[in-house]
Write a protein that holds these residues in place. Structure first.
Motif, PDB file in Angstrom:
ATOM      1  N   LEU A   1       0.824  -1.210   0.000  1.00 38.17           N
ATOM      2  CA  LEU A   1       0.000   0.000   0.000  1.00 38.17           C
ATOM      3  C   LEU A   1       0.856   1.258   0.000  1.00 38.17           C
ATOM      4  O   LEU A   1       0.576   2.202  -0.745  1.00 38.17           O
ATOM      5  CB  LEU A   1      -0.940   0.001   1.205  1.00 38.17           C
ATOM      6  N   GLU A   2       1.885   1.279   0.797  1.00 33.60           N
ATOM      7  CA  GLU A   2       2.762   2.449   0.850  1.00 33.60           C
ATOM      8  C   GLU A   2       3.413   2.703  -0.509  1.00 33.60           C
ATOM      9  O   GLU A   2       3.452   3.832  -0.993  1.00 33.60           O
ATOM     10  CB  GLU A   2       3.826   2.280   1.935  1.00 33.60           C
ATOM     11  N   SER A   3       3.898   1.665  -1.129  1.00 31.82           N
ATOM     12  CA  SER A   3       4.530   1.798  -2.442  1.00 31.82           C
ATOM     13  C   SER A   3       3.528   2.257  -3.497  1.00 31.82           C
ATOM     14  O   SER A   3       3.817   3.130  -4.308  1.00 31.82           O
ATOM     15  CB  SER A   3       5.146   0.466  -2.872  1.00 31.82           C
ATOM     16  N   PHE A   4       2.342   1.668  -3.472  1.00 37.97           N
ATOM     17  CA  PHE A   4       1.315   2.017  -4.446  1.00 37.97           C
ATOM     18  C   PHE A   4       0.907   3.484  -4.306  1.00 37.97           C
ATOM     19  O   PHE A   4       0.831   4.213  -5.293  1.00 37.97           O
ATOM     20  CB  PHE A   4       0.099   1.113  -4.263  1.00 37.97           C
ATOM     21  N   ILE A   5       0.693   3.933  -3.077  1.00 40.26           N
ATOM     22  CA  ILE A   5       0.300   5.323  -2.820  1.00 40.26           C
ATOM     23  C   ILE A   5       1.387   6.282  -3.293  1.00 40.26           C
ATOM     24  O   ILE A   5       1.096   7.346  -3.827  1.00 40.26           O
ATOM     25  CB  ILE A   5      -0.010   5.526  -1.324  1.00 40.26           C
ATOM     26  N   ASN A   6       2.647   5.890  -3.142  1.00 39.89           N
ATOM     27  CA  ASN A   6       3.767   6.747  -3.540  1.00 39.89           C
ATOM     28  C   ASN A   6       4.153   6.598  -5.007  1.00 39.89           C
ATOM     29  O   ASN A   6       5.136   7.173  -5.449  1.00 39.89           O
ATOM     30  CB  ASN A   6       4.974   6.471  -2.650  1.00 39.89           C
TER      31      ASN A   6
END
Length: 88
Positions: free
Chosen positions: A65-70
């Motif tokens: 999720l963190e990677s996708f959001i960024n």
């Protein structure tokens, strides 16, 4: 000037499973969840990231999720590629 995203990344299946389970607990119905995911709604995704952060900040779901959001592809170490079109 406008931009389009040239690369589309998808969330891992464990992440999607977590989102559906957690979002239902938070009062979202399946139709709302589908719409929010289809729209790449970052506010919604941040809520899901906050929920998994409480459970396990080191989990693959949190990192996904963190990677996708960024704008990154988790595990691939690449970023979204933006292409310009129209205007100057």
């Amino acid at each position: 000037m406008s931009y389009i995203r040239a690369n589309e990344f998808v969330l891992q299946s464990d992440t999607v499973k977590f989102i559906y389970e957690q979002a239902v607990k938070m009062g979202y119905d399946e139709e709302q969840i589908e719409e929010l995911l289809a729209a790449f709604d970052r506010d919604f995704l941040r809520k899901m990231k906050d929920e998994i952060e409480i459970i396990d900040k080191n989990s693959a779901v949190y990192k996904d999720l963190e990677s996708f959001i960024n704008g990154e592809a988790y595990g691939y170490n690449i970023h979204f590629c933006m292409l310009r079109y129209g205007g100057r």
